[in-house]
Structures are given as structure tokens and as C-alpha cells.
Design a protein around this motif. Structure first.
Motif, mmCIF file in Angstrom:
data_model
loop_
_atom_site.group_PDB
_atom_site.id
_atom_site.type_symbol
_atom_site.label_atom_id
_atom_site.label_comp_id
_atom_site.label_asym_id
_atom_site.label_seq_id
_atom_site.Cartn_x
_atom_site.Cartn_y
_atom_site.Cartn_z
ATOM 1 N N GLY A 105 65.732 26.583 2.226
ATOM 2 C CA GLY A 105 66.279 27.772 2.623
ATOM 3 C C GLY A 105 64.896 28.531 3.919
ATOM 4 N N VAL B 138 61.822 31.403 5.235
ATOM 5 C CA VAL B 138 61.038 32.384 4.001
ATOM 6 C C VAL B 138 61.647 33.749 4.540
ATOM 7 C CG1 VAL B 138 60.143 33.316 6.173
ATOM 8 C CG2 VAL B 138 57.825 33.380 5.135
ATOM 9 N N SER C 155 67.498 22.686 5.575
ATOM 10 C CA SER C 155 67.910 22.190 4.343
ATOM 11 C C SER C 155 68.037 23.540 3.431
ATOM 12 C CB SER C 155 66.729 21.471 3.558
ATOM 13 O OG SER C 155 67.028 22.413 2.001
ATOM 14 N N VAL D 43 60.714 36.838 5.376
ATOM 15 C CA VAL D 43 60.593 37.673 5.693
ATOM 16 C C VAL D 43 60.238 37.750 6.947
ATOM 17 C CG1 VAL D 43 58.926 38.414 3.419
ATOM 18 C CG2 VAL D 43 58.210 37.015 5.672
ATOM 19 N N GLY D 44 59.714 38.500 8.199
ATOM 20 C CA GLY D 44 59.833 38.247 9.683
ATOM 21 C C GLY D 44 60.424 39.568 9.751
ATOM 22 N N VAL E 281 64.420 16.541 5.258
ATOM 23 C CA VAL E 281 64.028 15.544 5.721
ATOM 24 C C VAL E 281 62.535 15.348 5.502
ATOM 25 C CG1 VAL E 281 62.553 15.073 8.159
ATOM 26 C CG2 VAL E 281 64.369 16.345 8.535
ATOM 27 N N GLY F 215 60.266 42.581 12.300
ATOM 28 C CA GLY F 215 59.915 43.804 13.244
ATOM 29 C C GLY F 215 59.858 42.353 14.627
ATOM 30 N N ALA G 196 62.386 31.138 14.286
ATOM 31 C CA ALA G 196 61.971 30.046 14.779
ATOM 32 C C ALA G 196 63.084 28.729 15.513
ATOM 33 C CB ALA G 196 60.656 29.461 14.868
ATOM 34 N N ALA H 236 70.344 19.667 5.387
ATOM 35 C CA ALA H 236 69.554 18.100 4.699
ATOM 36 C C ALA H 236 67.806 18.687 5.264
ATOM 37 C CB ALA H 236 69.851 17.175 5.357
ATOM 38 N N SER I 269 53.821 37.162 15.577
ATOM 39 C CA SER I 269 54.686 36.129 14.800
ATOM 40 C C SER I 269 55.697 35.893 16.176
ATOM 41 C CB SER I 269 55.044 35.728 13.620
ATOM 42 O OG SER I 269 55.666 34.449 13.348
ATOM 43 N N ILE I 270 57.081 36.582 15.793
ATOM 44 C CA ILE I 270 58.583 35.968 16.479
ATOM 45 C C ILE I 270 57.565 36.320 18.371
ATOM 46 C CG2 ILE I 270 60.409 36.848 16.844
ATOM 47 C CD1 ILE I 270 60.480 37.102 13.967
ATOM 48 N N GLY J 199 65.527 25.882 10.262
ATOM 49 C CA GLY J 199 67.066 26.293 10.492
ATOM 50 C C GLY J 199 66.212 27.934 10.224
ATOM 51 N N LEU K 44 56.770 29.664 12.829
ATOM 52 C CA LEU K 44 55.307 29.289 10.494
ATOM 53 C C LEU K 44 54.362 28.123 11.367
ATOM 54 C CD1 LEU K 44 57.021 31.301 8.475
ATOM 55 C CD2 LEU K 44 54.904 31.901 9.473
HETATM 56 C C1 LIG Z 1 54.612 38.712 5.321
HETATM 57 C C2 LIG Z 1 55.143 38.301 6.544
HETATM 58 C C3 LIG Z 1 55.286 38.948 6.856
HETATM 59 C C4 LIG Z 1 55.615 38.933 8.663
HETATM 60 N N1 LIG Z 1 55.959 39.812 9.262
HETATM 61 C C5 LIG Z 1 56.278 40.002 10.384
HETATM 62 C C6 LIG Z 1 56.913 40.583 11.410
HETATM 63 O O1 LIG Z 1 56.893 41.702 11.240
HETATM 64 N N2 LIG Z 1 57.184 39.984 12.887
HETATM 65 C C7 LIG Z 1 57.528 39.501 12.487
HETATM 66 O O2 LIG Z 1 57.731 38.682 14.198
HETATM 67 N N3 LIG Z 1 57.616 37.740 12.408
HETATM 68 C C8 LIG Z 1 56.782 37.887 10.934
HETATM 69 N N4 LIG Z 1 56.855 37.420 10.184
HETATM 70 C C9 LIG Z 1 56.871 35.877 10.441
HETATM 71 C C10 LIG Z 1 57.894 35.832 10.284
HETATM 72 O O3 LIG Z 1 58.811 35.495 9.421
HETATM 73 C C11 LIG Z 1 58.724 34.552 10.730
HETATM 74 O O4 LIG Z 1 57.734 34.510 12.275
HETATM 75 C C12 LIG Z 1 59.679 34.072 11.371
HETATM 76 O O5 LIG Z 1 60.466 34.311 10.237
HETATM 77 C C13 LIG Z 1 59.692 32.608 12.061
HETATM 78 O O6 LIG Z 1 60.128 31.799 10.691
HETATM 79 P P1 LIG Z 1 60.085 30.058 10.832
HETATM 80 O O7 LIG Z 1 61.606 29.537 12.000
HETATM 81 O O8 LIG Z 1 59.172 30.002 11.353
HETATM 82 O O9 LIG Z 1 60.038 29.556 9.277
HETATM 83 P P2 LIG Z 1 61.216 29.751 7.915
HETATM 84 O O10 LIG Z 1 62.147 31.245 8.292
HETATM 85 O O11 LIG Z 1 60.667 29.500 6.870
HETATM 86 O O12 LIG Z 1 62.335 28.058 8.213
HETATM 87 C C14 LIG Z 1 62.089 26.932 7.994
HETATM 88 C C15 LIG Z 1 62.893 26.407 7.899
HETATM 89 O O13 LIG Z 1 62.191 25.238 8.081
HETATM 90 C C16 LIG Z 1 63.001 24.154 7.112
HETATM 91 N N5 LIG Z 1 62.960 22.945 6.399
HETATM 92 C C17 LIG Z 1 61.148 23.200 5.928
HETATM 93 N N6 LIG Z 1 61.538 21.555 5.255
HETATM 94 C C18 LIG Z 1 62.070 20.955 5.478
HETATM 95 C C19 LIG Z 1 62.560 20.303 5.238
HETATM 96 N N7 LIG Z 1 61.132 18.990 4.858
HETATM 97 N N8 LIG Z 1 63.398 18.970 5.750
HETATM 98 C C20 LIG Z 1 64.966 20.075 5.938
HETATM 99 N N9 LIG Z 1 64.401 21.458 6.339
HETATM 100 C C21 LIG Z 1 62.689 21.693 6.140
HETATM 101 C C22 LIG Z 1 63.790 25.127 6.073
HETATM 102 O O14 LIG Z 1 64.790 25.026 5.225
HETATM 103 C C23 LIG Z 1 63.692 26.450 7.014
HETATM 104 O O15 LIG Z 1 65.119 26.418 7.640
HETATM 105 C C24 LIG Z 1 56.084 37.726 9.216
HETATM 106 C C25 LIG Z 1 55.755 36.260 7.982
HETATM 107 C C26 LIG Z 1 54.665 37.090 6.899
HETATM 108 C C27 LIG Z 1 54.917 35.903 5.559
#
Ligand SMILES: Cc1cc2nc3c(=O)[nH]c(=O)nc-3n(C[C@H](O)[C@H](O)[C@H](O)COP(=O)(O)OP(=O)(O)OC[C@H]3O[C@@H](n4cnc5c(N)ncnc54)[C@H](O)[C@@H]3O)c2cc1C
Length: 504
Positions: free
Chosen positions: A45, A47, A41, A49-50, A189, A52, A18, A187, A347-348, A15, A335
């Protein structure tokens, strides 16, 4: 072959930005009798960050009918018109260049495959933003309200993306998704159950076994399914991109207004991002752990800013992506599918392009997807990452050589495709042809050649002589257009400005 026609449940694991974007996209795609469920979950939580976006963030809001005013109000968002690179050439106080999201109208004027307006500026040794209406608002740190008005009245040639609070954005997207009928389950997984062909049949959550027809693995750096269960092959870019660590933190605004660009300040072993939101700046130092320790990095941040910070958790990563992100009825997104350092905030942007193409394949196949389509999707996804890798590698093709980091980063391996186009720019200016091949099999690519030029030109990677010759070879009517363009520049650059040489 994959058949979605009898599918009952589509699950998104994760959540973050992405996961919630994927849920909104899938809810729009499927009929209401298919359940779209996000499992995430709150104990794990996001990450966090991200903050822009790129231009395709604005396109995604349009595509998914997400009201921009509401997004801005609920996520402390500000206008983002590009990036400002500070200290990447000489390291001195006045060393800065801008990568603006220039586009549309005269910015995209193309003839014989190249962009005569920008070529003329390179020939005149002028910064590319000189040509762009709205640049003065960036350079003079105009208030957000003024930027909004300029956009509304069409007084700028800069396209808009956004800076935003990552936690508030995940919440905002969640609210939209729930309003539209997405199911939410908080929850953890534990694992995925696979059949003999490697397709997911169920997600195991404690005692519960939840049957699934498709899973998007958006589990962030946990890389729960495609990475840690399927053990998909990882393609590392670390020989080209040395940054592998980041210390994020928040800081107060250094200027009166939230600036209209993301700042990228060169440091001893990497660079610092500063992303201005309404009430704070999201910042971080991204660095090469081979050149500096985490403690040294923290000390350098505090020395640069002149005050103590409260750092968030230090993040470590291997820049790269999975060679194949889509396996049977499982696809990694965000990610969970790959990450390179945050330079240019890719990344986004890449995640949204992947999602858009996933939808396109499902829609065009009317729910029936061939293995061939999946293979082509995976090839295109990897190629898009390679384009990002090459674009980022170009940023380090900069003149700084004043410490081991800046020497090593400049000497790091150049991908063959980048080396090749760089050679061409000694003979002619860049054009879409140079980067078209990074977007294959129906993908659009995250960057336009204008984006490449806004970085390549200030780094001196495009030959001025080649630009002069190219402009001089234009037909007379086009040359007159170039002359007119140069004549308009004093109103943007000040009355004392004169062209360097006349166009023959
Ligand atoms: C240092 C840094 C700077 C960044 N700056 C940028 C930027 O400027 N612009 C940009 O586009 N992107 C940036 N990014 C990337 C950006 O953070 C991600 O692309 C964006 O936040 C999407 O993250 P995500 O949804 O993939 O992962 P997350 O936000 O980490 O979400 C992962 C989810 O999976 C859940 N999860 C994980 N394991 C389980 C499990 N077993 N069971 C249930 N739930 C689980 C977590 O609870 C969470 O809800 C940056 C990343 C980093 C590391």
C-alpha cells in the motif's frame, strides 16, 4: 555516461503520488517503443498522507496535460490558497497569521531588487495579506464555488494549489498513466541486481528476473534501492528541525465550508495540520518525540478537539534526504529520496521539481547524460532541500517560549545561511537575491521570496525601520505608487483605517 537511446524498459518502483507522477512524466518523454512500467504492491500500500500541494502542482497538471476539473472531481479536491498559522506567536485564541500564495501582478512589483508594496506594509505594521485581493474570501471562509468564480474572473491576486485525498490521487494518476500506455504490475520487488559499476540490471520479483534499463525508486519510506541496497549517505536535518513523529487521522469539518487554506495549529510539542477536502478534513499531529510520548500526543489531540479520534498508524521519521539521489541508472524520488516534516507541504513540491529537472536533463542531452550532469543534479537537489530546511527553520524562529518544547525549538541550531539572511533583514527587506542560491544548476526552487516574507513578517523577523527607510529612498514616481497602494487599502481593510505615518 548514461545512454538511453537503446533503452527498452524504464521501471518505476512504487505506486504512490511520486511513482505515478514519474510514470506519466516518463511516458510523455520516451517514444512508445520504450516500455514504462510501474511495479507496486497492493499488499504494502501507500503511506496515505500528503494531501496538500504547492503551486508547482498546478504547473505539473499543465505540463502533463492533466485536466484539473477531472482531478478535482475524482480526488475530493478543494482550492488551496495557502496556510493559516494559529497560535505560533502568543498561543492565544486570536493569534493567527496567513501565508498566502500571493503572486503575479502587483504582488510581484519589484524595484531595486526589493518588493516596495510589501515593504510599505511592513513599515506600516500591516499584515501582508492586506494588500492581496481575495484575502477576504479566505478570512471569511468563502465557499469553494465562490473561490472558483474569483479565479475564473481574475478577481484575486492569490494563486491556486489544491488539497486532495491521497488515496484517490494515487488512483487518479494511475488511471491517467494507464490510459497513456504505462504498464502496471502488482507485485513485491524482493531485490535489485546490480552490475560491477553499481547499475541496476534486473529487478527480482519472486521467481521472476525483470531486466531494466533505468529504475526510479519511488518505494516511499521502504527506501528499497537507494537507501537499503546502495546504502546512500543520509543527510539529517534533525539538529535544525525537531519534529520526528506524526499521528494522522480524519476529522469532520470544523467550519461551514472547507476553508481555503491548510491550518497549522500550534500544540504543546509541535503542531496539528488540518487539510480540508470535500467531505472530510485530513488531520494529524506532528511532534517532537523528545518532548511528548505517542500516548500524550493522542490525548492532547482529543483534548484539543473535544472528542475521540481514530488515529492511523503513527509515523516516525528522521528529517533529511539522501546526499545523492541519482546513482548510475537508479534515482530515488518522493519519500524514498527524503522527507522533512509536513510544515508548508514541501514533499510533493520537491518531488515535482526533482522530476521536472530529471526530464530537463534527459531531454536536453537527447538521451545521453554525462556523469557531470548527474553530479550537478544531485548537488541541486540537496541544495533545494537545504532551502526547504531553512524556510521551515524560520517558522520556529517565533516568539513562543511558554513550555520546554517552544523554548527548545527556538533554540535549535540555525543553519548558517538562514542566520545570515535574517541578519540582513534587520538592515533591509528580503529579496530574491537572499534565496536565489537555494536553486542552482537550472533548478527553480520551490518557494519565492514572497513566501518567505509572508512568514518572516508576522514573526517580526523583518525590521520595520529598515522597511521605512527603504521605501523612503525610492524615486518619487515609485513613492507615489506606494502612496496610491496605501490609499487603496481602506477598501480592503475598512474605512477607518489610516496610514501610520506619512511617507517622506
Ligand atoms: C505525516 C506526513 C504528512 C505529509 N503531508 C504532506 C503534505 O501535506 N504535502 C505534501 O506534499 N507531502 C506530504 N507528505 C509527503 C507525502 O505523503 C509524499 O510525498 C507523497 O505521498 C508521495 O509518497 P511516495 O509516492 O513517495 O510514497 P508512498 O505513497 O508511500 O508509495 C510507496 C509505494 O512503494 C510501494 N512499495 C514499497 N516497497 C515495495 C516493494 N518492495 N515492492 C513493490 N512495491 C513497493 C508501495 O506499495 C507504494 O505503492 C506527508 C508525509 C507525512 C509522513
Amino acid at each position: 555516461m548514461l545512454n538511453f537511446r537503446n533503452a527498452k524498459r524504464f521501471v518505476v518502483l512504487g505506486g504512490g503520488t511520486a511513482g505515478w507522477f514519474a510514470a506519466i512524466a516518463m511516458r510523455r518523454l520516451f517514444s512508445p517503443n520504450i516500455e514504462v512500467r510501474v511495479i507496486e504492491s497492493s499488499k504494502i500500500g501507500i503511506v496515505g498522507v500528503g494531501e496538500g500541494g504547492l503551486l508547482n502542482l498546478a504547473h505539473a497538471f499543465e505540463r502533463y496535460q492533466i485536466p484539473v476539473d477531472r482531478f478535482m472531481a475524482e480526488t475530493d479536491a478543494t482550492y488551496k490558497w495557502g496556510f493559516c498559522y494559529e497560535g505560533w506567536r502568543t498561543g492565544k485564541e486570536d493569534d493567527r497569521y496567513f501565508h498566502l500564495f500571493a503572486g503575479g501582478g502587483k504582488a510581484e512589483w519589484t524595484e531595486y531588487g526589493f518588493l516596495p508594496g510589501f515593504s510599505a506594509l511592513i513599515a506600516q505594521q500591516l499584515p501582508l495579506p492586506s494588500y492581496i485581493r481575495g484575502f477576504q474570501a479566505v478570512a471569511h471562509n468563502a465557499p469553494q464555488q465562490e473561490a472558483k468564480q474569483m479565479v475564473a474572473e481574475g478577481r484575486t491576486d492569490i494563486q491556486t494549489s489544491y488539497h486532495f485525498d491521497s488515496y484517490k490521487t494515487a488512483n487518479f494518476l494511475k488511471t491517467i498513466a494507464l490510459e497513456r500506455g504505462v504498464i502496471h504490475q502488482d507485485a513485491i520487488v524482493d531485490r535489485v541486481e546490480l552490475d560491477e559499476a553499481g547499475n541496476a540490471t534486473a529487478l527480482i520479483i519472486g521467481e521472476e528476473s525483470l531486466p531494466v534499463d533505468f529504475v526510479i525508486d519511488a518505494s516511499g519510506f521502504a527506501r528499497k534501492i537507494v537507501g537499503n541496497t546502495l546504502n546512500a549517505e543520509w543527510v539529517s536535518f534533525k539538529e535544525h528541525l525537531l519534529m520526528d513523529s506524526a499521528i494522522p487521522f480524519y476529522m469532520p469539518h470544523p467550519f461551514e465550508n472547507p476553508i481555503l487554506v491548510t491550518r497549522a495549529l500550534a500544540m504543546n510539542a509541535g503542531w496539528m495540520w488540518q487539510i480540508p477536502l470535500v467531505g472530510r478534513v485530513g488531520a494529524g499531529y506532528v511532534y517532537s518525540s523528545k518532548h511528548i510520548s505517542d500516548e500524550q500526543a493522542l490525548a492532547e489531540i482529543e483534548q484539543k478537539l473535544g472528542y475521540k479520534i481514530e488515529p492511523h498508524k503513527t509515523l516516525k521519521f528522521d528529517p533529511g534526504c539522501f546526499k545523492e539521489v541519482w546513482h548510475g541508472n537508479i534515482m530515488a524520488l518522493g519519500l524514498s529520496s527524503g522527507f522533512v516534516e509536513p510544515l508548508e507541504a514541501t514533499s510533493i513540491g520537491q518531488m515535482l521539481e526533482q522530476l521536472r529537472n530529471f526530464e530537463r536533463v534527459l531531454r536536453a542531452g537527447q538521451g545521453i547524460v554525462s556523469e557531470k550532469s548527474i553530479k550537478e543534479f544531485n548537488q541541486a537537489n540537496l541544495r533545494s532541500w537545504e532551502g526547504i530546511r531553512d524556510f521551515l527553520r524560520m517558522h520556529y524562529d517565533c516568539p513562543r517560549r511558554d513550555n520546554p518544547f517552544w523554548c527548545d525549538v527556538a533554540a535549535s541550531a540555525m543553519p548558517d545561511d538562514y542566520r545570515e539572511i535574517k541578519q540582513c533583514w534587520q538592515e533591509r527587506t528580503p529579496r530574491m537575491l537572499d534565496i536565489e542560491n537555494y536553486a542552482i544548476n537550472g533548478w527553480s526552487g520551490v518557494f519565492h521570496v514572497i513566501n518567505w516574507m509572508f512568514v518572516a513578517a508576522p514573526l517580526g523577523l523583518i525590521s520595520e525601520q529598515a522597511a521605512q527607510k527603504e521605501v523612503a529612498a525610492l524615486p518619487q514616481a515609485s513613492k507615489e505608487k506606494v502612496v496610491q497602494l496605501l490609499q487603496e487599502l481602506p477598501s480592503l481593510l475598512g474605512p477607518d483605517w489610516r496610514p501610520r505615518s506619512s511617507l517622506k
